[in-house]
Design a protein around this motif. Sequence first.
Motif, mmCIF file in Angstrom:
data_model
loop_
_atom_site.group_PDB
_atom_site.id
_atom_site.type_symbol
_atom_site.label_atom_id
_atom_site.label_comp_id
_atom_site.label_asym_id
_atom_site.label_seq_id
_atom_site.Cartn_x
_atom_site.Cartn_y
_atom_site.Cartn_z
ATOM 1 N N GLY A 1 0.843 -1.186 0.000
ATOM 2 C CA GLY A 1 0.000 0.000 0.000
ATOM 3 C C GLY A 1 0.878 1.235 0.000
ATOM 4 O O GLY A 1 2.034 1.193 0.432
ATOM 5 N N TYR A 2 0.300 2.333 -0.495
ATOM 6 C CA TYR A 2 1.065 3.582 -0.545
ATOM 7 C C TYR A 2 0.123 4.771 -0.490
ATOM 8 O O TYR A 2 -0.823 4.851 -1.265
ATOM 9 C CB TYR A 2 1.892 3.637 -1.832
ATOM 10 N N GLU A 3 0.374 5.644 0.454
ATOM 11 C CA GLU A 3 -0.377 6.887 0.572
ATOM 12 C C GLU A 3 0.637 8.015 0.484
ATOM 13 O O GLU A 3 1.372 8.265 1.436
ATOM 14 C CB GLU A 3 -1.147 6.928 1.883
ATOM 15 N N SER A 4 0.666 8.685 -0.662
ATOM 16 C CA SER A 4 1.717 9.664 -0.936
ATOM 17 C C SER A 4 1.744 10.819 0.065
ATOM 18 O O SER A 4 2.799 11.389 0.309
ATOM 19 C CB SER A 4 1.589 10.200 -2.363
ATOM 20 N N GLU A 5 0.606 11.151 0.648
ATOM 21 C CA GLU A 5 0.574 12.252 1.604
ATOM 22 C C GLU A 5 1.200 11.870 2.943
ATOM 23 O O GLU A 5 1.646 12.723 3.695
ATOM 24 C CB GLU A 5 -0.869 12.719 1.873
ATOM 25 N N GLN A 6 1.224 10.583 3.251
ATOM 26 C CA GLN A 6 1.648 10.140 4.577
ATOM 27 C C GLN A 6 2.933 9.315 4.582
ATOM 28 O O GLN A 6 3.542 9.139 5.626
ATOM 29 C CB GLN A 6 0.540 9.296 5.222
ATOM 30 N N GLN A 7 3.349 8.805 3.441
ATOM 31 C CA GLN A 7 4.487 7.897 3.383
ATOM 32 C C GLN A 7 5.488 8.360 2.345
ATOM 33 O O GLN A 7 5.127 8.965 1.344
ATOM 34 C CB GLN A 7 4.027 6.488 3.001
ATOM 35 N N PRO B 1 6.125 2.893 -0.477
ATOM 36 C CA PRO B 1 5.101 1.876 -0.207
ATOM 37 C C PRO B 1 5.511 1.003 0.974
ATOM 38 O O PRO B 1 6.704 0.855 1.272
ATOM 39 C CB PRO B 1 5.072 1.050 -1.494
ATOM 40 N N HIS C 1 3.904 -3.598 7.784
ATOM 41 C CA HIS C 1 3.987 -2.162 8.059
ATOM 42 C C HIS C 1 5.376 -1.585 7.788
ATOM 43 O O HIS C 1 5.591 -0.402 8.000
ATOM 44 C CB HIS C 1 3.538 -1.802 9.479
ATOM 45 N N GLN D 1 8.280 -0.179 5.419
ATOM 46 C CA GLN D 1 8.390 0.408 4.091
ATOM 47 C C GLN D 1 9.423 -0.360 3.283
ATOM 48 O O GLN D 1 10.368 -0.909 3.834
ATOM 49 C CB GLN D 1 8.789 1.879 4.186
ATOM 50 N N TYR E 1 -1.860 1.140 -11.994
ATOM 51 C CA TYR E 1 -2.435 2.373 -12.534
ATOM 52 C C TYR E 1 -2.985 2.129 -13.939
ATOM 53 O O TYR E 1 -4.100 2.528 -14.258
ATOM 54 C CB TYR E 1 -1.389 3.482 -12.551
#
Length: 90
Positions: free
Chosen positions: A12-18, A21, A62, A64, A81
């Motif tokens: 998973g990857y959340e660009s705003e928080q990490q 991935p 969890h 990275q 994508y």
Amino acid sequence: MNQKRKQAVALGYESEQQTAPKVLAKGKGYVAENILDKAREAGVPIQEDGTLVELLAQLNIHEQIPEELYHVVAEVFAFIYQTDQEIQQK
């Protein structure tokens, strides 16, 4: 006959928080099948790459991904994508 057990790793990857991935889930055998089933149910594209799974399976949940795997994991996210775009166009 020695069959290798199925293995799966969910990223998973959340660009705003990490910054990179991270491993969300991983497992072998029944757990791997469950991860794959959940991904299919959620419409998450699945890419099969045994070598990458072996490398990612060495990480903790969890954790990275290390910088050495950025390029290959970027290819996975590009695949996801592209698959999403194809599905949305249908």
